[in-house]
Design a protein around this motif. Structure first.
Motif, PDB file in Angstrom:
ATOM      1  N   ALA A   1     -21.207 -18.544  43.067  1.00  0.00           N
ATOM      2  CA  ALA A   1     -20.420 -19.647  43.602  1.00  0.00           C
ATOM      3  C   ALA A   1     -21.243 -20.926  43.658  1.00  0.00           C
ATOM      4  O   ALA A   1     -21.122 -21.716  44.595  1.00  0.00           O
ATOM      5  CB  ALA A   1     -19.868 -19.300  44.989  1.00  0.00           C
ATOM      6  N   GLY A   2     -22.085 -21.124  42.644  1.00  0.00           N
ATOM      7  CA  GLY A   2     -22.756 -22.401  42.493  1.00  0.00           C
ATOM      8  C   GLY A   2     -21.839 -23.368  41.778  1.00  0.00           C
ATOM      9  O   GLY A   2     -20.613 -23.202  41.739  1.00  0.00           O
TER      10      GLY A   2
ATOM     11  N   THR B   1     -23.072 -33.057  47.077  1.00  0.00           N
ATOM     12  CA  THR B   1     -23.455 -33.137  48.486  1.00  0.00           C
ATOM     13  C   THR B   1     -24.565 -34.138  48.757  1.00  0.00           C
ATOM     14  O   THR B   1     -24.726 -34.589  49.893  1.00  0.00           O
ATOM     15  CB  THR B   1     -23.908 -31.763  49.010  1.00  0.00           C
ATOM     16  OG1 THR B   1     -25.021 -31.310  48.224  1.00  0.00           O
ATOM     17  CG2 THR B   1     -22.779 -30.746  48.928  1.00  0.00           C
ATOM     18  N   HIS B   2     -25.352 -34.501  47.743  1.00  0.00           N
ATOM     19  CA  HIS B   2     -26.478 -35.397  47.949  1.00  0.00           C
ATOM     20  C   HIS B   2     -26.602 -36.356  46.769  1.00  0.00           C
ATOM     21  O   HIS B   2     -26.407 -35.956  45.609  1.00  0.00           O
ATOM     22  CB  HIS B   2     -27.800 -34.624  48.079  1.00  0.00           C
ATOM     23  CG  HIS B   2     -27.867 -33.713  49.268  1.00  0.00           C
ATOM     24  ND1 HIS B   2     -27.234 -32.489  49.297  1.00  0.00           N
ATOM     25  CD2 HIS B   2     -28.504 -33.863  50.465  1.00  0.00           C
ATOM     26  CE1 HIS B   2     -27.472 -31.907  50.472  1.00  0.00           C
ATOM     27  NE2 HIS B   2     -28.229 -32.704  51.190  1.00  0.00           N
ATOM     28  N   THR B   3     -26.939 -37.601  47.077  1.00  0.00           N
ATOM     29  CA  THR B   3     -27.196 -38.608  46.054  1.00  0.00           C
ATOM     30  C   THR B   3     -28.479 -39.353  46.408  1.00  0.00           C
ATOM     31  O   THR B   3     -28.659 -39.778  47.551  1.00  0.00           O
ATOM     32  CB  THR B   3     -26.028 -39.603  45.940  1.00  0.00           C
ATOM     33  OG1 THR B   3     -24.820 -38.880  45.669  1.00  0.00           O
ATOM     34  CG2 THR B   3     -26.263 -40.588  44.815  1.00  0.00           C
TER      35      THR B   3
ATOM     36  N   LEU C   1     -34.652 -30.210  46.651  1.00  0.00           N
ATOM     37  CA  LEU C   1     -33.431 -29.616  47.207  1.00  0.00           C
ATOM     38  C   LEU C   1     -32.810 -28.588  46.271  1.00  0.00           C
ATOM     39  O   LEU C   1     -32.176 -27.628  46.712  1.00  0.00           O
ATOM     40  CB  LEU C   1     -32.399 -30.703  47.492  1.00  0.00           C
ATOM     41  CG  LEU C   1     -32.541 -31.511  48.781  1.00  0.00           C
ATOM     42  CD1 LEU C   1     -31.472 -32.588  48.816  1.00  0.00           C
ATOM     43  CD2 LEU C   1     -32.421 -30.610  49.998  1.00  0.00           C
ATOM     44  N   VAL C   2     -32.981 -28.804  44.962  1.00  0.00           N
ATOM     45  CA  VAL C   2     -32.314 -27.960  43.969  1.00  0.00           C
ATOM     46  C   VAL C   2     -32.991 -26.594  43.932  1.00  0.00           C
ATOM     47  O   VAL C   2     -34.190 -26.485  43.709  1.00  0.00           O
ATOM     48  CB  VAL C   2     -32.353 -28.627  42.585  1.00  0.00           C
ATOM     49  CG1 VAL C   2     -31.737 -27.715  41.530  1.00  0.00           C
ATOM     50  CG2 VAL C   2     -31.639 -29.967  42.620  1.00  0.00           C
ATOM     51  N   GLY C   3     -32.203 -25.573  44.146  1.00  0.00           N
ATOM     52  CA  GLY C   3     -32.742 -24.216  44.142  1.00  0.00           C
ATOM     53  C   GLY C   3     -33.468 -23.846  45.413  1.00  0.00           C
ATOM     54  O   GLY C   3     -34.029 -22.754  45.497  1.00  0.00           O
ATOM     55  N   GLY C   4     -33.444 -24.736  46.403  1.00  0.00           N
ATOM     56  CA  GLY C   4     -34.142 -24.452  47.652  1.00  0.00           C
ATOM     57  C   GLY C   4     -33.405 -23.490  48.563  1.00  0.00           C
ATOM     58  O   GLY C   4     -33.989 -22.962  49.507  1.00  0.00           O
ATOM     59  N   GLY C   5     -32.122 -23.285  48.304  1.00  0.00           N
ATOM     60  CA  GLY C   5     -31.358 -22.328  49.091  1.00  0.00           C
ATOM     61  C   GLY C   5     -30.886 -22.840  50.431  1.00  0.00           C
ATOM     62  O   GLY C   5     -30.351 -22.068  51.233  1.00  0.00           O
TER      63      GLY C   5
ATOM     64  N   GLY D   1     -25.469 -25.862  52.685  1.00  0.00           N
ATOM     65  CA  GLY D   1     -24.924 -27.200  52.601  1.00  0.00           C
ATOM     66  C   GLY D   1     -25.387 -27.998  51.423  1.00  0.00           C
ATOM     67  O   GLY D   1     -24.947 -29.138  51.240  1.00  0.00           O
ATOM     68  N   THR D   2     -26.274 -27.441  50.612  1.00  0.00           N
ATOM     69  CA  THR D   2     -26.726 -28.150  49.410  1.00  0.00           C
ATOM     70  C   THR D   2     -25.895 -27.704  48.217  1.00  0.00           C
ATOM     71  O   THR D   2     -25.915 -26.539  47.829  1.00  0.00           O
ATOM     72  CB  THR D   2     -28.208 -27.883  49.128  1.00  0.00           C
ATOM     73  OG1 THR D   2     -28.984 -28.344  50.235  1.00  0.00           O
ATOM     74  CG2 THR D   2     -28.650 -28.626  47.881  1.00  0.00           C
ATOM     75  N   GLY D   3     -25.164 -28.640  47.648  1.00  0.00           N
ATOM     76  CA  GLY D   3     -24.399 -28.380  46.441  1.00  0.00           C
ATOM     77  C   GLY D   3     -25.037 -29.116  45.282  1.00  0.00           C
ATOM     78  O   GLY D   3     -26.238 -29.020  45.041  1.00  0.00           O
ATOM     79  N   LYS D   4     -24.238 -29.885  44.582  1.00  0.00           N
ATOM     80  CA  LYS D   4     -24.766 -30.640  43.444  1.00  0.00           C
ATOM     81  C   LYS D   4     -25.507 -31.877  43.949  1.00  0.00           C
ATOM     82  O   LYS D   4     -25.008 -32.636  44.765  1.00  0.00           O
ATOM     83  CB  LYS D   4     -23.626 -31.044  42.503  1.00  0.00           C
ATOM     84  CG  LYS D   4     -24.048 -31.946  41.353  1.00  0.00           C
ATOM     85  CD  LYS D   4     -25.177 -31.382  40.512  1.00  0.00           C
ATOM     86  CE  LYS D   4     -24.808 -30.150  39.749  1.00  0.00           C
ATOM     87  NZ  LYS D   4     -25.903 -29.708  38.838  1.00  0.00           N
TER      88      LYS D   4
END
Length: 347
Positions: A180-181, A318-320, A332-336, A339-342
């Motif tokens: 569900a990524g 979720t973050h820019t 953040l990417v792959g940190g698990g 609440g972190t999406g794309k």
């Protein structure tokens, strides 16, 4: 032709694994058959982190490189022999630099080009920059007024389109999405439109459940619950689309499929992943396909679905971050973190 005076341009350059810096460079000029795009947004995915950390296979990266293969922007200038009417058009573009002349390209299977691997953001300069230059033949123009922040997710959407093409969902089928990524949730949106009788998502992260349900899933199961519901030794699902790329998900996806069912693998697996049981594969008479990237046809499907409103990827963001905070964004990417999406870069 250009629409303004000469100026500079910034870019993130990964010099070698673990080494990146923000550089000022001359504004790139498009050559014959090329366009220069002003980048609006660029997504960061796990392959970008692998590129940065030095975990990408040597044949699929060329250092130093400006990363960024998921992006959207606006055509700012065109090179010789390119339609000047493209200037000002919002757009995305295919990442694979296919040759267009080999047998596979002639069949329309541009992601299987036999001329050698070349891809924007890995071997060619990418979109973690103010500007990038791409071949005009790879461009997919978008309607005026389009949400370019959401359009930055059209690259993963094209991968999902390739998976849907391979899986050929039919109305009334039972469908499972593993993971569900970003890919998984886009797959849920797309597959929900095929009118399945049942659409489940398998993911161990409970925080993903609500979004999967909002995107059209009927249920979200943990891997353990999916094992219990699958009716082993054979599963119940007509179509299983694997998107996670986790060590066990290729094998477990095959176990979810019914006898004679179809399995499409889209995740990027690392060496040492659990192998698929050939006995189960043959006895079950499964149809097994894999997807790496997306063909021109899949890109066209994704763009059409997006502009028609069938795919709405904006809620996945979720973050820019600005380019100056690339390191923070990458962490953040792959940190698990829940609440972190794309994660997007916004030049």
């Amino acid at each position: 032709m250009s629409d303004g005076p000469a100026r500079g341009s910034r870019a993130i350059v990964i010099e070698a694994p673990g080494e990146h810096r923000l550089v000022e460079r001359e504004l790139p000029e498009p050559g014959p058959g090329e366009v220069r795009v002003r980048v609006a947004a660029a997504g960061i995915c796990m392959s970008d982190r692998e590129l940065h950390d030095g975990h990408r296979a040597p044949g699929y990266v060329r250092y130093p490189v400006v990363p960024g293969h998921e992006w959207s922007g606006t055509v700012e200038a065109v090179g010789a022999g390119t339609d000047p009417g493209l200037v000002g058009r919002p757009c995305v573009a295919e990442g694979f630099r296919s040759c267009g002349t080999c047998e596979r390209c002639r069949y329309g299977e541009t992601s299987l080009c036999t001329a050698g691997y070349a891809e924007t953001g890995f071997t060619e300069p990418g979109a973690f920059a103010d500007h990038l230059v791409v071949p005009a033949r790879l461009l997919h123009p978008l309607p005026d007024g389009v949400d370019l922040r959401a359009a930055a997710l059209l690259e993963p959407a094209a991968v999902v389109a390739a998976a849907v093409r391979a899986g050929q969902p039919r109305p009334g089928e039972r469908v499972a999405v593993v993971g569900a990524g970003t890919l998984g949730l886009l797959a849920v949106q797309w597959l929900a439109a095929s009118s399945p009788s049942e659409l489940i998502v398998v993911d161990p992260r409970t925080e993903r459940a609500a979004q999967a349900l909002e995107f059209g899933a009927d249920r979200v199961l943990s891997p353990a619950a999916a094992d219990g519901a699958s009716g082993r030794p054979f599963g119940r699902y007509d179509l299983v689309v694997e998107t996670a790329g986790a060590p066990t998900t290729a094998a477990s996806s095959c176990l979810l499929a019914r006898r004679g069912g179809r399995v499409v693998l889209t995740g990027m697996f690392a060496a040492g992943a659990t192998g698929i049981d050939p006995v189960h594969l043959s006895v079950s008479q499964l149809e097994l396909r894999s997807v790496f990237g997306a063909s021109s046809a899949a890109w066209a499907d994704a763009v059409r679905a997006f502009t028609a409103g069938l795919l709405a990827p904006a809620p996945l963001v979720t973050h820019t971050f600005p380019l100056e905070r690339f390191g923070e964004a990458l962490a953040l990417v792959g940190g698990g973190a829940p609440g972190t999406g794309k994660v997007l870069l916004h030049p």
